[in-house]
Design a protein around this motif. Structure first.
Motif, PDB file in Angstrom:
ATOM      1  N   GLY A 244       0.802  -1.210   0.000  1.00 12.48           N
ATOM      2  CA  GLY A 244       0.000   0.000   0.000  1.00 12.48           C
ATOM      3  C   GLY A 244       0.835   1.259   0.000  1.00 12.48           C
ATOM      4  N   PRO A 245       0.278   2.347   0.519  1.00  9.77           N
ATOM      5  CA  PRO A 245       0.963   3.643   0.452  1.00  9.77           C
ATOM      6  C   PRO A 245       2.131   3.779   1.411  1.00  9.77           C
ATOM      7  N   GLY A 246       2.290   2.835   2.337  1.00 11.07           N
ATOM      8  CA  GLY A 246       3.371   2.953   3.309  1.00 11.07           C
ATOM      9  C   GLY A 246       2.995   3.885   4.447  1.00 11.07           C
ATOM     10  N   ILE A 247       3.942   4.080   5.375  1.00 12.17           N
ATOM     11  CA  ILE A 247       3.698   4.872   6.581  1.00 12.17           C
ATOM     12  C   ILE A 247       4.451   6.188   6.478  1.00 12.17           C
ATOM     13  N   PRO A 248       3.761   7.313   6.592  1.00  7.19           N
ATOM     14  CA  PRO A 248       4.456   8.602   6.514  1.00  7.19           C
ATOM     15  C   PRO A 248       5.544   8.719   7.573  1.00  7.19           C
ATOM     16  N   ALA A 249       6.670   9.316   7.201  1.00  6.11           N
ATOM     17  CA  ALA A 249       7.802   9.439   8.122  1.00  6.11           C
ATOM     18  C   ALA A 249       7.406  10.169   9.396  1.00  6.11           C
ATOM     19  N   ALA A 250       6.559  11.176   9.292  1.00  2.00           N
ATOM     20  CA  ALA A 250       6.195  11.983  10.457  1.00  2.00           C
ATOM     21  C   ALA A 250       5.347  11.207  11.466  1.00  2.00           C
ATOM     22  N   PHE A 251       4.772  10.085  11.039  1.00  2.84           N
ATOM     23  CA  PHE A 251       3.865   9.332  11.909  1.00  2.84           C
ATOM     24  C   PHE A 251       4.557   8.159  12.599  1.00  2.84           C
ATOM     25  N   ARG A 252       5.747   7.803  12.142  1.00 11.58           N
ATOM     26  CA  ARG A 252       6.333   6.530  12.574  1.00 11.58           C
ATOM     27  C   ARG A 252       6.624   6.474  14.068  1.00 11.58           C
ATOM     28  N   ASP A 253       6.967   7.585  14.678  1.00 11.83           N
ATOM     29  CA  ASP A 253       7.269   7.573  16.107  1.00 11.83           C
ATOM     30  C   ASP A 253       6.020   7.374  16.959  1.00 11.83           C
ATOM     31  N   ARG A 254       4.852   7.602  16.383  1.00 13.69           N
ATOM     32  CA  ARG A 254       3.606   7.527  17.158  1.00 13.69           C
ATOM     33  C   ARG A 254       2.747   6.323  16.783  1.00 13.69           C
ATOM     34  N   ILE A 255       3.257   5.448  15.936  1.00 11.57           N
ATOM     35  CA  ILE A 255       2.400   4.435  15.321  1.00 11.57           C
ATOM     36  C   ILE A 255       1.804   3.450  16.332  1.00 11.57           C
ATOM     37  N   PHE A 256       2.522   3.188  17.458  1.00  9.77           N
ATOM     38  CA  PHE A 256       2.007   2.248  18.448  1.00  9.77           C
ATOM     39  C   PHE A 256       1.332   2.954  19.622  1.00  9.77           C
ATOM     40  N   GLN A 257       1.074   4.250  19.493  1.00  9.24           N
ATOM     41  CA  GLN A 257       0.405   4.976  20.562  1.00  9.24           C
ATOM     42  C   GLN A 257      -1.110   4.847  20.421  1.00  9.24           C
ATOM     43  N   LYS A 258      -1.815   5.006  21.553  1.00  6.65           N
ATOM     44  CA  LYS A 258      -3.279   4.908  21.541  1.00  6.65           C
ATOM     45  C   LYS A 258      -3.894   6.030  20.711  1.00  6.65           C
ATOM     46  N   PHE A 259      -4.928   5.671  19.945  1.00  5.95           N
ATOM     47  CA  PHE A 259      -5.712   6.606  19.138  1.00  5.95           C
ATOM     48  C   PHE A 259      -4.882   7.328  18.080  1.00  5.95           C
ATOM     49  N   SER A 260      -3.734   6.723  17.702  1.00  2.82           N
ATOM     50  CA  SER A 260      -2.904   7.360  16.682  1.00  2.82           C
ATOM     51  C   SER A 260      -3.419   7.004  15.303  1.00  2.82           C
ATOM     52  N   GLN A 261      -3.491   8.009  14.433  1.00  2.00           N
ATOM     53  CA  GLN A 261      -3.932   7.800  13.055  1.00  2.00           C
ATOM     54  C   GLN A 261      -3.048   8.634  12.145  1.00  2.00           C
ATOM     55  N   ALA A 262      -2.534   8.007  11.090  1.00  2.00           N
ATOM     56  CA  ALA A 262      -1.612   8.707  10.193  1.00  2.00           C
ATOM     57  C   ALA A 262      -2.313   9.841   9.473  1.00  2.00           C
ATOM     58  N   ASP A 263      -3.516   9.596   9.023  1.00  2.00           N
ATOM     59  CA  ASP A 263      -4.275  10.597   8.262  1.00  2.00           C
ATOM     60  C   ASP A 263      -5.729  10.412   8.641  1.00  2.00           C
ATOM     61  N   ALA A 264      -6.224  11.315   9.442  1.00  2.00           N
ATOM     62  CA  ALA A 264      -7.566  11.124  10.006  1.00  2.00           C
ATOM     63  C   ALA A 264      -8.610  10.897   8.928  1.00  2.00           C
ATOM     64  N   SER A 265      -8.513  11.643   7.824  1.00  2.00           N
ATOM     65  CA  SER A 265      -9.521  11.486   6.772  1.00  2.00           C
ATOM     66  C   SER A 265      -9.389  10.138   6.103  1.00  2.00           C
ATOM     67  N   ASP A 266      -8.147   9.711   5.851  1.00  2.00           N
ATOM     68  CA  ASP A 266      -7.937   8.420   5.188  1.00  2.00           C
ATOM     69  C   ASP A 266      -8.352   7.281   6.114  1.00  2.00           C
ATOM     70  N   THR A 267      -7.991   7.394   7.407  1.00  2.00           N
ATOM     71  CA  THR A 267      -8.340   6.332   8.340  1.00  2.00           C
ATOM     72  C   THR A 267      -9.851   6.243   8.509  1.00  2.00           C
ATOM     73  N   ARG A 268     -10.521   7.394   8.546  1.00  2.00           N
ATOM     74  CA  ARG A 268     -11.976   7.367   8.635  1.00  2.00           C
ATOM     75  C   ARG A 268     -12.575   6.648   7.431  1.00  2.00           C
ATOM     76  N   GLN A 269     -11.985   6.891   6.265  1.00  4.40           N
ATOM     77  CA  GLN A 269     -12.469   6.229   5.050  1.00  4.40           C
ATOM     78  C   GLN A 269     -12.208   4.728   5.122  1.00  4.40           C
ATOM     79  N   LYS A 270     -11.045   4.356   5.643  1.00  2.00           N
ATOM     80  CA  LYS A 270     -10.690   2.936   5.711  1.00  2.00           C
ATOM     81  C   LYS A 270     -11.382   2.237   6.880  1.00  2.00           C
ATOM     82  N   GLY A 271     -11.728   2.996   7.923  1.00  2.00           N
ATOM     83  CA  GLY A 271     -12.293   2.396   9.128  1.00  2.00           C
ATOM     84  C   GLY A 271     -11.214   2.076  10.129  1.00  2.00           C
ATOM     85  N   GLY A 272     -11.534   2.157  11.418  1.00  4.10           N
ATOM     86  CA  GLY A 272     -10.550   1.842  12.450  1.00  4.10           C
ATOM     87  C   GLY A 272     -10.669   2.791  13.620  1.00  4.10           C
TER      88      GLY A 272
END
Length: 484
Positions: free
Chosen positions: A152-180
């Protein structure tokens, strides 16, 4: 809060599932479409509530684990199979790209399945249509590594440090579209680490992501004492003797039965089987006919000649099933036949049938539950095979247990006038053969679960699970020493 959330949600999702499955007859196309939308969104709500409650239990240190030695590959394959339908919905193919057939790990199998489901569903969500998700399992001398890679599109560099944190979403609009919920990876990390492992990821933005977790390998030869202690912890579950000389088949059978809630002993010859049956009271036997010393048919004959095992349930698991049936010529009852290769559902169904009593054509069930809607859904789930009675308070349940005989009690723990646990001693005293099934909005500890015959979580219960819990009644004529 767990109870108040899960009880109405169970009624909603259960009722929708029954209607969508045709339990009330065919629906007009538009109605079917609306029901499907409602059912899908009730499932989304279930996942959200389960994630929130899991996260709360993790924060409070109350998440319980049942750690057992497990062959890793059957769990991986089961997870792949469970997620193929979701992949098909999004036109994404799941591929097992590498395996480690001999790898064994000590894990809580349900928690590991939760880890795999989170990683697979994430990979599917972010894969392009027509893409593939590759799962690879590698093993070294000390650890097993499981990788889940998408394109897929991969993980944005700016998000990688927060990826395992609670309620973290790389792109709120994209995640809302994908669900989660933004909780899945945080929960996944906690589960992996609580099972002694570690988790990480690699990603090139625009070229997919690879998540991987590592678990220490389990070495049975070095941990025999620990395994013995583990088996002792499971006392109370029916014990099955598996007689199979092929190690791989024996391992698979043992895993299937362990996952089905049974204790399992494995022997590789007819002589060992007969010796084990003299020393230990078993609830049932899984028997191969082709053994290295005496035949399985001879084992059956000797077992049936002994008074203490004359009625012992036997499931024959053999590549030469029909020849065995002809050779035994209907001489003995209480034998079921299962052809290799083994179908897990069929195996568990046969074991359950052998262990279930058939004395009552319509076993009586007392459902102790203060939510009338949920009671109606439960009755609809199990159909007309059981005679259901309802008690909505602890006081009413006590009166009925004192005056009436029930085969099964389905017990909610949160009642308007007390806890369902307070009823358990009275059931055990007045009706010791009655099975107790907890249908609760809250998870049980291992010690609590061992007090009863089955524990079902309201938000996850299915008609199949309910029927299994109700049907699995150990024969009243079981060998002495076996406890339900």
């Amino acid at each position: 809060v767990s109870h108040e959330l899960r009880t109405p949600l169970t009624s909603i999702s259960g009722a929708l599932g029954l209607v969508a499955g045709g339990a009330l007859g065919a629906l007009p196309a538009q109605a079917q479409q609306m029901i499907a939308i409602a059912q899908k969104n009730s499932q989304r709500l279930t996942h959200l509530i389960n994630d929130l409650l899991d996260m709360e239990k993790i924060a409070a240190g109350k998440l319980h684990f049942e750690m057992q030695p497990q062959a890793l590959m059957p769990l991986i394959e089961q997870a792949l199979e469970a997620n193929r339908a979701y992949g098909a919905e999004r036109r994404v193919t799941l591929v097992l790209a590498g395996a480690a057939p001999s790898a064994e790990v000590r894990v809580d199998s349900q928690r590991l399945m939760q880890v795999l489901a989170n990683l697979l569903s994430n990979a599917i969500k972010f894969s392009p249509e027509g893409g593939t998700v590759n799962v690879t399992v590698d093993a070294t001398a000390k650890k097993a590594t499981v990788s889940v890679a998408d394109h897929g599109p991969g993980i944005p560099a700016a998000f990688r440090d927060r990826i395992f944190q609670k309620f973290s979403q790389a792109d709120a609009s994209d995640t809302r579209q994908k669900g989660g919920t933004g909780l899945g990876l945080a929960i996944t990390r906690e589960l992996v680490e609580r099972m002694g492992g570690s988790i990480g990821f690699e990603s090139v933005q625009g070229d997919g992501a690879r998540f991987f977790f590592e678990l220490p390998l389990w070495h049975p030869a070095a941990t025999g004492a620990a395994m013995g202690a583990l088996g002792a912890e499971e006392a109370g579950a029916p014990r099955i003797l598996v007689v199979e000389d092929e190690p791989d088949v024996a391992q698979v059978l043992g895993l299937m039965l362990t996952r089905g809630g049974y204790q399992v002993d494995v022997v590789g010859s007819g002589a060992e089987a007969l010796a084990a049956l003299q020393q230990t009271p078993y609830a049932a036997v899984s028997l191969d006919l082709m053994l290295p010393d005496i035949s399985g048919l001879e084992v059956i004959r000797q077992v049936r000649q002994r008074p203490e095992t004359a009625d012992l349930p036997i499931v024959v698991v053999s590549a030469k099933m029909e020849e065995g049936r002809l050779a035994i010529n209907g001489d003995f009852s209480g034998i079921d036949w299962l052809a290799k290769p083994i179908n897990e559902n069929r195996l568990l169904t046969l074991i359950e049938r052998q262990l279930s009593t058939t004395n009552a054509p319509h076993p009586r069930v007392l459902h102790v539950e203060d939510d009338a809607d949920l009671h109606q859904v439960v009755r609809a789930m199990v159909g007309k095979r059981f005679d259901f009675e309802l008690a909505t308070t602890l006081q009413e349940a006590r009166a009925r247990v004192a005056l009436e005989r029930f085969d099964v009690v389905i017990l909610d723990l949160s009642l308007p006038d007390g806890s369902g646990w307070d009823l358990l001693p009275e059931i055990r005293q007045r009706q010791p053969e009655t099975r107790v099934v907890i249908l609760s909005g809250a998870d049980m500890t291992a010690d609590e679960a061992r007090k009863v015959e089955a524990v079902l979580l309201k938000s996850q219960v299915s008609p199949r699970e309910l029927l299994d819990a109700l049907n699995t009644r150990i024969q009243s004529s079981k060998p002495k020493g076996i406890h339900s």
